[in-house]
Design an enzyme around this catalytic site. Structure first.
Site, PDB file in Angstrom:
ATOM      1  N   LYS A  78       0.904  -1.221  -0.196  1.00  0.00           N
ATOM      2  CA  LYS A  78       0.025   0.044  -0.003  1.00  0.00           C
ATOM      3  C   LYS A  78       0.991   1.318  -0.045  1.00  0.00           C
ATOM      4  O   LYS A  78       1.935   1.235   0.656  1.00  0.00           O
ATOM      5  CB  LYS A  78      -1.139  -0.052   1.276  1.00  0.00           C
ATOM      6  CG  LYS A  78      -1.885   0.987   1.216  1.00  0.00           C
ATOM      7  CD  LYS A  78      -3.008   0.865   2.336  1.00  0.00           C
ATOM      8  CE  LYS A  78      -4.389   1.779   2.480  1.00  0.00           C
ATOM      9  NZ  LYS A  78      -5.177   1.617   3.658  1.00  0.00           N
ATOM     10  N   SER A 153      -9.878   1.691   2.449  1.00  0.00           N
ATOM     11  CA  SER A 153      -9.075   2.218   1.769  1.00  0.00           C
ATOM     12  C   SER A 153      -7.969   1.488   0.882  1.00  0.00           C
ATOM     13  O   SER A 153      -7.296   1.864  -0.002  1.00  0.00           O
ATOM     14  CB  SER A 153      -8.400   3.290   2.470  1.00  0.00           C
ATOM     15  OG  SER A 153      -7.575   2.874   3.488  1.00  0.00           O
ATOM     16  N   SER A 177     -10.043  -0.888   6.969  1.00  0.00           N
ATOM     17  CA  SER A 177      -9.640  -0.771   5.354  1.00  0.00           C
ATOM     18  C   SER A 177      -8.783  -2.113   4.934  1.00  0.00           C
ATOM     19  O   SER A 177      -8.348  -1.838   3.719  1.00  0.00           O
ATOM     20  CB  SER A 177      -8.404   0.361   5.398  1.00  0.00           C
ATOM     21  OG  SER A 177      -9.150   1.657   5.188  1.00  0.00           O
TER      22      SER A 177
HETATM   23  N1  GLN Z   1     -13.393   3.736   6.065  1.00  0.00           N
HETATM   24  C1  GLN Z   1     -13.003   4.222   7.115  1.00  0.00           C
HETATM   25  C2  GLN Z   1     -12.475   5.776   7.028  1.00  0.00           C
HETATM   26  O1  GLN Z   1     -12.729   6.217   6.023  1.00  0.00           O
HETATM   27  C3  GLN Z   1     -11.583   3.520   7.691  1.00  0.00           C
HETATM   28  C4  GLN Z   1     -10.396   3.652   6.979  1.00  0.00           C
HETATM   29  C5  GLN Z   1      -9.350   2.838   7.235  1.00  0.00           C
HETATM   30  O2  GLN Z   1      -9.399   1.691   7.741  1.00  0.00           O
HETATM   31  N2  GLN Z   1      -8.242   3.325   6.802  1.00  0.00           N
HETATM   32  O3  GLN Z   1     -11.636   6.382   7.834  1.00  0.00           O
END
Ligand code: GLN
Length: 476
Positions: A78, A153, A177
């Site tokens: 990532k 994400s 994410s």
């Molecule tokens: N969907 C969540 C957010 O928008 C979690 C994102 C994540 O785990 N980085 O913050």
């Protein structure tokens, strides 16, 4: 047979038996990436030269008999993991062209393991999002159906693994994410206990919630990769003292006698009927195998998303202060001095969602609102800890869907930021608690993958992986 469809452990076995060379393995994966990345938007950066070099040195170690278990196996990272000499952008304009001078601890461990880094994957900008549509560059797409989101994400990492561009990837998980994109793409995503995997060199979003973990096509692959990446790190003061995840007994478990809690809050009205029936089928399968189910009522879960959206932005507003055109980021010129320069740089180079979160976080921490928002959120987090600790006195696992809906169309939910945020209610508790959790494939609905979410008590990573391995065999 094509090498790209093999799991990481199968590839490793063929490499060790000299049936294939690390260079061939790398070449086939890079060719697949060049062939299909335009369809999936999985990679922001492909590092062909680095990968071929790493493959050659991996082969030398395999030949010399000094290679570790995943030597020569490709991995995608990532783009919020710092990689020395390889661009790291967090899918943000503000880090475009940034080349970290050092490796994240997990990246050093990957190099030591002789794995082959093939590229950096697409993500929501600074990991803020649930669909990878917040990438400043282009959205990632779901290999199961490219008109749909791979989740987020870590959507690029999930698309790379599900689309057979890499057998393994790393993601980061602050509120789901790793697990949610794994669920939407039909693969495995594992978030270890907070502190088991060093965050040194992970570009911080919300430091008390962030955790790095694997995306893979099998539980075994995810477990073996975790065993190489976890363990204490002197560079990171929240890294815990327990040793690397022990996977020697991964295949020795059984679901017989396993007590599994079903919080009613995970089975609410927002769940898609197809997702619900897949999860129910899995429950029946596990029951037939001797698992025992316990109904749970954990009211704090209903405040999880709200609590998360105070704590995560609050921490982000502080963490993202360093992107100011001085410490990080290109400096946009301004006539009227420093403040205007910072305003222009941050105003023009951060995306909408990132700015919204910084503002929410700053608001929640400001004098007069701190007690009403931030302190309250911390209290709810404590309440949740107590509730789950009590529950884990009588259950081994807590089960639910990973996402209440399967992969949605690109653009379908982007106009409704609340709808996207509410999707995370089953994954967020594990982050607030620091607990280990995993998403494994659990059938399909209308041709789209469903993810099953299993969470264990803090520190029970080995037990969780054992149960997940059994569950995966039963759901195959
Ligand atoms: N969907 C969540 C957010 O928008 C979690 C994102 C994540 O785990 N980085 O913050």
């Amino acid at each position: 047979m094509s090498l790209v469809t093999l799991s990481a452990t199968e590839l490793a076995r063929k490499l060790a038996a000299r049936e294939v060379s690390a260079v061939e393995v790398a070449r086939e994966h890079l060719d697949a990436i060049f062939d299909r990345n335009a369809d999936y938007g999985a990679f922001l950066h492909v590092c062909e030269e680095v990968a071929m070099d790493m493959a050659q040195s991996a082969q030398l170690r395999i030949d010399a008999g000094t290679a570790g278990p995943l030597a020569g196996v490709p991995i995608a990272l990532k783009d919020n993991l710092s990689t020395r000499g390889i661009p790291t952008t967090c899918a943000s304009r503000i880090l475009e062209g940034y080349m970290p001078p050092y490796d994240a601890t997990v990246v050093s461990k990957i190099r030591e393991a002789g794995m082959v880094i093939v590229g950096k994957t697409n993500m929501d900008e600074f990991a803020m999002g649930t669909s990878t549509e917040n990438s400043a560059f282009f959205p990632a797409r779901n290999p199961v159906d490219v008109t749909r989101s791979p989740g987020g994400s870590s959507g690029g990492s999930a698309a790379a693994v599900a689309g057979f561009l890499s057998p393994l990837a790393l993601g980061s998980d602050t509120g789901g994410s790793i697990r949610q994109p794994a669920a939407l793409c039909g693969i495995v995503g594992f978030k270890p206990t907070y502190g088991r995997c060093s965050r040194y060199g992970l570009v911080a979003f919300a430091s008390s919630l962030d955790q790095i973990g694997p995306l893979a096509r099998t539980v075994e692959d995810a477990a073996v990769l975790s065993s190489l990446l976890t363990g204490p790190d002197l560079n990171e003061n929240t890294s815990i003292q327990s040793g690397p995840t022990d996977v020697s007994t991964l295949k020795n478990g059984s679901l017989k006698g396993c007590r599994i809690g079903l919080p009613k809050q995970f089975f609410g009205d927002s769940m898609d009927a197809g997702v619900l029936s897949s999860v129910n089928l899995a429950i029946e399968r596990f029951r037939a195998e001797g698992a025992e189910f316990v109904d749970l009522d954990l009211p704090s879960i209903q405040y999880g998303v709200t609590t998360y959206y105070i704590i995560a932005p609050a921490e982000a507003s502080s963490n993202l202060g360093r992107f100011d055109g001085v410490r990080f980021g290109p400096q946009l010129e301004a006539a009227a001095g420093h403040i205007e320069m910072v305003e222009r740089t941050r105003g023009q180079l951060f995306g909408h969602e990132v700015k919204a979160r910084i503002m929410i976080g700053t608001y929640a921490l400001s004098a007069g609102y701190y007690d009403a928002f931030y302190v309250k959120a911390i209290q709810v987090r404590d309440l949740m800890r107590t509730e789950f600790a009590n529950a884990f006195e009588s259950v081994d696992l807590v089960l639910g869907p990973t996402s209440p809906i399967p992969a949605f169309k690109l653009g379908e939910l982007s106009g409704d930021p609340m709808a996207l945020k509410l999707l995370d209610f089953c994954t967020i508790p594990a982050n607030l608690l620091g607990a280990p959790a995993i998403s494994i494939p659990c059938g399909h609905t209308n041709g789209l993958p469903v993810g099953l979410h299993l969470q264990a008590d803090v520190g029970q990573d080995e037990k969780l992986l054992q149960y997940a391995f059994c569950a995966e065999q039963l759901l195959k």
